[in-house]
Design an enzyme around this catalytic site. Structure first.
Site, PDB file in Angstrom:
ATOM      1  N   SER A 125      42.408  34.920  23.337  1.00 38.99           N
ATOM      2  CA  SER A 125      41.930  36.183  23.891  1.00 38.99           C
ATOM      3  C   SER A 125      42.501  37.362  23.119  1.00 38.99           C
ATOM      4  CB  SER A 125      42.381  36.280  25.360  1.00 38.99           C
ATOM      5  OG  SER A 125      42.205  37.604  25.851  1.00 38.99           O
ATOM      6  N   TYR A 150      48.903  36.044  32.482  1.00 42.21           N
ATOM      7  CA  TYR A 150      47.718  35.363  31.926  1.00 42.21           C
ATOM      8  C   TYR A 150      47.689  35.555  30.409  1.00 42.21           C
ATOM      9  CZ  TYR A 150      43.167  35.193  29.845  1.00 42.21           C
ATOM     10  OH  TYR A 150      42.144  34.954  28.955  1.00 42.21           O
ATOM     11  N   LYS A 154      48.306  32.938  26.782  1.00 41.40           N
ATOM     12  CA  LYS A 154      47.484  32.821  25.569  1.00 41.40           C
ATOM     13  C   LYS A 154      48.364  33.020  24.321  1.00 41.40           C
ATOM     14  CE  LYS A 154      43.459  32.205  27.547  1.00 41.40           C
ATOM     15  NZ  LYS A 154      42.778  30.902  27.466  1.00 41.40           N
TER      16      LYS A 154
HETATM   17  C1  WQD Z   1      36.544  46.514  31.205  1.00 43.59           C
HETATM   18  C2  WQD Z   1      36.532  48.024  31.366  1.00 43.59           C
HETATM   19  C3  WQD Z   1      38.146  48.842  32.935  1.00 43.59           C
HETATM   20  C4  WQD Z   1      36.281  46.955  36.445  1.00 43.59           C
HETATM   21  C5  WQD Z   1      39.781  41.544  30.793  1.00 43.59           C
HETATM   22  C6  WQD Z   1      41.028  40.760  30.507  1.00 43.59           C
HETATM   23  C7  WQD Z   1      40.922  40.136  29.151  1.00 43.59           C
HETATM   24  C8  WQD Z   1      39.641  39.351  29.026  1.00 43.59           C
HETATM   25  C9  WQD Z   1      38.423  40.192  29.383  1.00 43.59           C
HETATM   26  C10 WQD Z   1      40.082  37.027  29.380  1.00 43.59           C
HETATM   27  C11 WQD Z   1      37.928  48.633  31.431  1.00 43.59           C
HETATM   28  C12 WQD Z   1      36.731  49.120  33.435  1.00 43.59           C
HETATM   29  C13 WQD Z   1      36.563  47.366  35.156  1.00 43.59           C
HETATM   30  C14 WQD Z   1      35.912  47.921  37.426  1.00 43.59           C
HETATM   31  C15 WQD Z   1      36.108  49.644  35.766  1.00 43.59           C
HETATM   32  N1  WQD Z   1      39.663  38.207  29.865  1.00 43.59           N
HETATM   33  N2  WQD Z   1      36.478  48.692  34.829  1.00 43.59           N
HETATM   34  N3  WQD Z   1      35.848  49.237  37.045  1.00 43.59           N
HETATM   35  O1  WQD Z   1      40.324  44.559  31.338  1.00 43.59           O
HETATM   36  O2  WQD Z   1      38.927  44.866  29.210  1.00 43.59           O
HETATM   37  O3  WQD Z   1      39.669  42.599  29.877  1.00 43.59           O
HETATM   38  O4  WQD Z   1      38.641  40.719  30.699  1.00 43.59           O
HETATM   39  O5  WQD Z   1      40.455  36.751  28.276  1.00 43.59           O
HETATM   40  O6  WQD Z   1      42.040  39.282  28.991  1.00 43.59           O
HETATM   41  O7  WQD Z   1      42.115  41.661  30.498  1.00 43.59           O
HETATM   42  O8  WQD Z   1      37.920  43.728  31.206  1.00 43.59           O
HETATM   43  O9  WQD Z   1      35.957  43.956  32.662  1.00 43.59           O
HETATM   44  O10 WQD Z   1      38.269  44.165  33.689  1.00 43.59           O
HETATM   45  O11 WQD Z   1      37.409  45.985  32.230  1.00 43.59           O
HETATM   46  O12 WQD Z   1      36.049  50.863  35.458  1.00 43.59           O
HETATM   47  O13 WQD Z   1      35.645  47.620  38.645  1.00 43.59           O
HETATM   48  O14 WQD Z   1      35.885  48.352  32.606  1.00 43.59           O
HETATM   49  O15 WQD Z   1      39.013  49.955  33.200  1.00 43.59           O
HETATM   50  O16 WQD Z   1      37.890  49.889  30.784  1.00 43.59           O
HETATM   51  P1  WQD Z   1      39.277  44.053  30.399  1.00 43.59           P
HETATM   52  P2  WQD Z   1      37.373  44.416  32.536  1.00 43.59           P
END
Ligand code: WQD
Length: 338
Positions: A125, A150, A154
């Site tokens: 990741s 988590y 990785k």
């Molecule tokens: C994306 C963007 C949030 C939810 C995570 C894990 C990473 C990988 C992918 C496994 C950010 C914003 C999100 C919401 C929002 N997983 N957001 N409202 O955090 O980039 O990555 O998933 O490997 O390890 O950390 O993904 O989809 O949670 O967030 O505004 O209800 O959407 O702030 O900018 P993230 P995400």
């Protein structure tokens, strides 16, 4: 024909990869304990590909289960998807995450060694880059402690693989560093179906679109990005799955080694880009409110996709419109089938 063992093959990325493996004529074996997946996904993989495969219901951390699989099957390579992946949950349950993700990988690698199976693809990741102070991530950047237990699992497994290869160069290993996997197969019968309230953006938007959640909370609009909301590299899960096939081809055709690749599009999109594209493509309003930043979130990051393109021939084909269309198509199918 020698088989590919896919741990966690009933899961979101695992199932999409199994579809591509079967469509490419590979023979696979799946092991899954359904801790974050459903048996119906196995039927849907068969429905999409019209192919069959061996399945073991079990836990990849269980040595006896793995011994049985390796004793009774001629395995050529292993793709390891199995593992817990909820960032927030890992903060609450670090031990469970280290036991499942790290001990699981160690047990799997130890059994592989015993049966002289040395081709291994690891589901890594972009979170292993930590907070590097830059937005475009390249593989040569150092591995950091994850921003959650988590993420640290990785990083730990990548370090284990590095030490393993240094100790024995008969291993042939690829680590694939995923950015933000989203979307679903165009059939609409496999996709991401997180249990409970989704943490990630796209599943949350899908729930708002289906009416089961009232509005999206946008975690901050005061970042140093074009519209102030977080920017990420969203890669369609089918493109991601095809990247695994290319990694397998690499292992089949290359000298032994430890190969590391980003799997991302190389383009970043903001939260509001996703919301607006989802609304346009699906003609659905997504109500949202701007709230506080989510602790631990970074403003912006995306992949440098050069190395995967040059060494694997990997190039994403799906667009953001495809991602939004396929995500909603899957969500509608779940609604209609439940
Ligand atoms: C994306 C963007 C949030 C939810 C995570 C894990 C990473 C990988 C992918 C496994 C950010 C914003 C999100 C919401 C929002 N997983 N957001 N409202 O955090 O980039 O990555 O998933 O490997 O390890 O950390 O993904 O989809 O949670 O967030 O505004 O209800 O959407 O702030 O900018 P993230 P995400």
């Amino acid at each position: 024909m020698k088989k590919i063992l896919v741990t966690g093959g009933a899961g979101y990325i695992g199932s999409h990869t199994c579809v591509e493996l079967l469509n490419a004529g590979r023979e696979i074996i799946i092991i899954d304990n359904f801790s974050n997946s459903k048996p119906k996904t196995l039927d849907n993989i068969k429905k999409i590909t019209n192919k069959d495969f061996k399945f073991y219901e079990g836990d990849y951390t269980n040595r006896e289960t793995l011994e049985e699989i390796f004793k009774n099957n001629d395995i050529d390579a292993v793709i390891n998807f199995a593992g817990y992946k909820a960032v927030g949950e890992s903060v609450q349950k670090p031990l469970e995450y280290y036991i499942n993700n790290v001990t699981g990988a160690l047990t799997l690698l130890d059994v592989m060694k015993k049966y002289n199976v040395k081709k291994f693809i690891f589901s890594s990741s972009a979170t292993i880059y930590g907070n590097p102070g830059t937005t475009k991530y390249v593989e040569s950047m150092e591995i950091k402690r994850g921003t959650s237990p988590y993420g640290t699992t990785k990083s730990m497994i990548e370090i284990i693989l590095d030490d393993l290869y240094k100790s024995d160069n008969t291993w042939n290993i690829v680590s694939l560093r995923y950015f933000n996997p989203v979307g679903a197969h165009s059939s609409g019968i496999i996709g991401e179906e997180p249990q409970g309230i989704p943490n990630n953006l796209m599943p949350y938007i899908q729930k708002v679109a289906s009416g089961s959640l009232s509005e999206l909370s946008v975690f901050g609009d005061d970042y140093d990005t074009p519209d102030g909301t977080g920017v990420r590299d969203y890669i369609h899960v089918v493109d991601l799955a095809k990247g695994h096939l290319l990694a397998l081809n690499k292992l089949d055709t290359s000298d032994n080694g430890l190969y590391i690749y980003n799997l991302g599009t190389g383009t970043g999109y903001s939260v509001l880009d996703i919301v607006k594209t989802f609304e346009k493509v699906n003609n659905i309003k997504i109500p949202y409110k701007i709230v506080e930043r989510r602790p631990g979130d970074l403003a912006c990051y995306y992949a440098d996709p050069t190395k995967a393109r040059e060494e694997l021939g990997f190039k994403t084909e799906k667009t953001l419109e495809d991602i939004c269309r396929d995500s909603w198509n899957y969500q509608k199918n779940i609604l209609n089938s439940d």
